[in-house]
Design a protein around this motif. Structure first.
Motif, PDB file in Angstrom:
ATOM      1  N   ASN A 121      65.218 -27.851 -21.894  1.00  0.00           N
ATOM      2  CA  ASN A 121      65.995 -26.622 -21.158  1.00  0.00           C
ATOM      3  C   ASN A 121      66.998 -27.877 -20.539  1.00  0.00           C
ATOM      4  OD1 ASN A 121      63.792 -26.056 -20.079  1.00  0.00           O
ATOM      5  ND2 ASN A 121      62.461 -27.479 -19.791  1.00  0.00           N
ATOM      6  N   TRP A 122      67.417 -28.370 -21.335  1.00  0.00           N
ATOM      7  CA  TRP A 122      68.897 -29.623 -21.123  1.00  0.00           C
ATOM      8  C   TRP A 122      69.617 -28.815 -22.144  1.00  0.00           C
ATOM      9  CZ3 TRP A 122      69.819 -31.702 -16.505  1.00  0.00           C
ATOM     10  CH2 TRP A 122      68.374 -31.667 -15.638  1.00  0.00           C
ATOM     11  N   LEU A 123      69.063 -28.031 -23.330  1.00  0.00           N
ATOM     12  CA  LEU A 123      70.255 -27.635 -24.328  1.00  0.00           C
ATOM     13  C   LEU A 123      70.229 -26.266 -24.177  1.00  0.00           C
ATOM     14  CD1 LEU A 123      67.849 -29.173 -27.496  1.00  0.00           C
ATOM     15  CD2 LEU A 123      70.315 -29.511 -26.569  1.00  0.00           C
ATOM     16  N   HIS A 124      71.893 -25.863 -24.476  1.00  0.00           N
ATOM     17  CA  HIS A 124      71.795 -24.377 -24.858  1.00  0.00           C
ATOM     18  C   HIS A 124      72.794 -23.343 -25.574  1.00  0.00           C
ATOM     19  CE1 HIS A 124      72.098 -25.393 -19.804  1.00  0.00           C
ATOM     20  NE2 HIS A 124      72.176 -23.271 -19.477  1.00  0.00           N
ATOM     21  N   ALA A 125      72.025 -22.166 -25.827  1.00  0.00           N
ATOM     22  CA  ALA A 125      72.512 -21.583 -27.548  1.00  0.00           C
ATOM     23  C   ALA A 125      74.353 -21.933 -27.520  1.00  0.00           C
ATOM     24  CB  ALA A 125      72.111 -20.395 -27.239  1.00  0.00           C
ATOM     25  N   GLY A 126      74.708 -21.780 -26.153  1.00  0.00           N
ATOM     26  CA  GLY A 126      76.181 -21.700 -26.921  1.00  0.00           C
ATOM     27  C   GLY A 126      76.879 -20.971 -25.421  1.00  0.00           C
ATOM     28  N   LEU A 127      78.379 -21.938 -25.186  1.00  0.00           N
ATOM     29  CA  LEU A 127      79.163 -21.618 -23.845  1.00  0.00           C
ATOM     30  C   LEU A 127      78.705 -20.518 -22.896  1.00  0.00           C
ATOM     31  CD1 LEU A 127      81.543 -23.701 -22.248  1.00  0.00           C
ATOM     32  CD2 LEU A 127      83.235 -21.825 -24.327  1.00  0.00           C
ATOM     33  N   ILE A 128      78.693 -19.724 -23.198  1.00  0.00           N
ATOM     34  CA  ILE A 128      78.561 -18.098 -22.446  1.00  0.00           C
ATOM     35  C   ILE A 128      76.869 -18.833 -22.353  1.00  0.00           C
ATOM     36  CG2 ILE A 128      78.432 -15.811 -22.726  1.00  0.00           C
ATOM     37  CD1 ILE A 128      80.160 -15.581 -24.096  1.00  0.00           C
ATOM     38  N   HIS A 129      75.913 -18.712 -22.982  1.00  0.00           N
ATOM     39  CA  HIS A 129      74.529 -19.626 -22.375  1.00  0.00           C
ATOM     40  C   HIS A 129      75.111 -20.440 -21.105  1.00  0.00           C
ATOM     41  CE1 HIS A 129      70.578 -20.208 -22.987  1.00  0.00           C
ATOM     42  NE2 HIS A 129      70.621 -19.804 -21.973  1.00  0.00           N
ATOM     43  N   LEU A 130      75.396 -21.831 -21.438  1.00  0.00           N
ATOM     44  CA  LEU A 130      75.865 -22.459 -20.551  1.00  0.00           C
ATOM     45  C   LEU A 130      76.579 -22.195 -19.367  1.00  0.00           C
ATOM     46  CD1 LEU A 130      76.043 -25.165 -19.511  1.00  0.00           C
ATOM     47  CD2 LEU A 130      78.254 -25.689 -20.818  1.00  0.00           C
ATOM     48  N   VAL A 131      77.588 -21.100 -18.909  1.00  0.00           N
ATOM     49  CA  VAL A 131      78.298 -21.020 -17.517  1.00  0.00           C
ATOM     50  C   VAL A 131      77.684 -20.259 -17.123  1.00  0.00           C
ATOM     51  CG1 VAL A 131      80.283 -19.747 -17.142  1.00  0.00           C
ATOM     52  CG2 VAL A 131      80.849 -21.037 -19.445  1.00  0.00           C
ATOM     53  N   ALA A 132      77.270 -19.419 -17.847  1.00  0.00           N
ATOM     54  CA  ALA A 132      76.179 -18.524 -16.507  1.00  0.00           C
ATOM     55  C   ALA A 132      75.152 -19.015 -16.158  1.00  0.00           C
ATOM     56  CB  ALA A 132      75.377 -17.426 -17.427  1.00  0.00           C
ATOM     57  N   ASN A 133      74.783 -20.192 -16.944  1.00  0.00           N
ATOM     58  CA  ASN A 133      72.969 -20.772 -16.125  1.00  0.00           C
ATOM     59  C   ASN A 133      73.556 -21.787 -15.400  1.00  0.00           C
ATOM     60  OD1 ASN A 133      70.969 -19.213 -17.226  1.00  0.00           O
ATOM     61  ND2 ASN A 133      70.517 -20.849 -18.928  1.00  0.00           N
ATOM     62  N   MET A 134      74.912 -22.525 -15.221  1.00  0.00           N
ATOM     63  CA  MET A 134      75.662 -23.375 -14.471  1.00  0.00           C
ATOM     64  C   MET A 134      76.131 -22.601 -12.787  1.00  0.00           C
ATOM     65  SD  MET A 134      74.506 -26.291 -16.141  1.00  0.00           S
ATOM     66  CE  MET A 134      73.320 -24.835 -16.636  1.00  0.00           C
ATOM     67  N   LEU A 135      76.392 -21.999 -13.262  1.00  0.00           N
ATOM     68  CA  LEU A 135      76.258 -20.628 -12.003  1.00  0.00           C
ATOM     69  C   LEU A 135      76.104 -19.893 -11.345  1.00  0.00           C
ATOM     70  CD1 LEU A 135      79.915 -18.445 -13.736  1.00  0.00           C
ATOM     71  CD2 LEU A 135      80.365 -20.660 -12.024  1.00  0.00           C
ATOM     72  N   SER A 136      74.751 -20.520 -11.516  1.00  0.00           N
ATOM     73  CA  SER A 136      73.770 -19.097 -11.230  1.00  0.00           C
ATOM     74  C   SER A 136      72.823 -20.374 -10.205  1.00  0.00           C
ATOM     75  CB  SER A 136      72.289 -18.881 -11.818  1.00  0.00           C
ATOM     76  OG  SER A 136      73.253 -17.539 -12.883  1.00  0.00           O
TER      77      SER A 136
END
Length: 326
Positions: A121-136
């Protein structure tokens, strides 16, 4: 994120009972609004983990494949991304994700690495994945933490991610999975159950409920696209939905003012009867769900054996794409 006018405005009920006839301002004065600090900490933690992930990945050193091509943004040095043909989300390789704790059924069940149910749950596949989840997470989580405090929202976030990991592992057994989406869907599920259990204090009830349902349906519909782990979404959503009934009921207004009211109208119960019933039922379902899910998982059960149509919940094949049901 739902508009504050729809979800947080407290109205005047139609009942003439003195313990129920309260104005929005009266109820608002009885509530405590918290300063949100846990959600920003979660955001920082996710970003820090991604930085460590990319540092360990070190694409220029480890990328020797001629099939995928060269690393992306090579000026970043060891923080550069894997070739887009390998990872279109601007991130690390699957090997690095697996090494740092991605969700993988074989290693959880046969390698006794149950900790992956948390670390994924603390890993992200990529920068796009990370940004989308953190904005949400910022849009949904900060408002919830301000209303209900860091303890409740922290528990919901962490347990929802765990619940999403369990359901994902039961059905997706040949691929790895990462991301905070299960925890985020848990917060979304919590918003829905909080609206239901505190139904009497909201105005524009139908509009708020319809808006939330549309949000849930749209987000889950996105999950039926290929390469999206919708089982983590569903597991997280169901966990958060049940936890909302347990952790987020609002006390009756009369409970706050019980010492100032005449004895004949004094409210003796902090919550309404239906809130107790919903909370108890949700707690029983939650405990049963986690117990059954974990027992099935560590016994090596395959979810599709018990639900052969469930693959449609994760991916619906069309003329544009095919689904890998494994």
């Amino acid at each position: 994120m739902i508009s504050g006018d729809d979800l947080e405005r407290h109205g005047r009920p139609k009942s003439s009972n003195r313990t129920e006839n309260y104005s929005s301002s009266s109820y608002a004065h009885t509530e405590t609004y918290w300063t949100s600090w846990l959600i920003p900490v979660f955001v920082i933690a996710n970003i820090a983990v991604f930085v460590v992930l990319m540092y360990i990945n070190n694409c220029p050193k480890h990328n020797h494949s001629r099939i995928y091509g060269k690393c992306v943004a090579r000026f970043l040095g060891r923080f550069s991304f894997q070739p887009l043909r390998e990872n279109p989300l601007f991130g690390a390789s699957s090997n690095t994700l697996e090494k740092l704790g991605a969700l993988q059924w074989w290693k959880i069940v046969h390698g006794h690495q149950g900790w992956r149910l948390v670390t994924a749950n603390w890993l992200h596949a990529g920068l796009i994945h990370l940004v989308a989840n953190m904005l949400s997470l910022v849009l949904i989580g900060i408002r919830l933490e301000q209303q209900f405090g860091f303890l409740c929202i922290g528990v919901i976030y962490l347990l929802s991610g765990f619940g999403g990991s369990i359901l994902s592992s039961l059905f997706i057994q040949r691929n790895i999975s990462v991301g905070a989406s299960g925890a985020l869907f848990g917060l979304l599920g919590t918003m829905l159950s909080e609206l239901i259990t505190n139904w009497t204090i909201y105005t524009n009830k139908a509009a708020a409920l319809l808006t939330l349902i549309v949000m849930v349906v749209v987000n889950l519909a996105v999950g039926i696209l290929p390469f999206v782990d919708n089982f983590a979404h569903i597991g997280g959503f169901l966990t958060g939905f049940l936890l909302g009934f347990v952790l987020l009921p609002r006390p009756q207004f009369g409970w706050f003012e019980r010492h100032n009211l005449p004895a004949d109208v004094r409210v003796k119960s902090k919550y309404k009867a239906y809130q107790y019933v919903l909370g108890l039922l949700a707690l029983c379902l939650l405990v049963a769900g986690f117990t059954v899910g974990l027992v099935m998982l560590f016994r090596g059960e395959q979810g599709y054996k018990h639900c052969d149509w469930c693959h449609y919940l994760n991916c619906v094949p069309t003329s544009k794409w095919e689904c890998n049901n494994s």
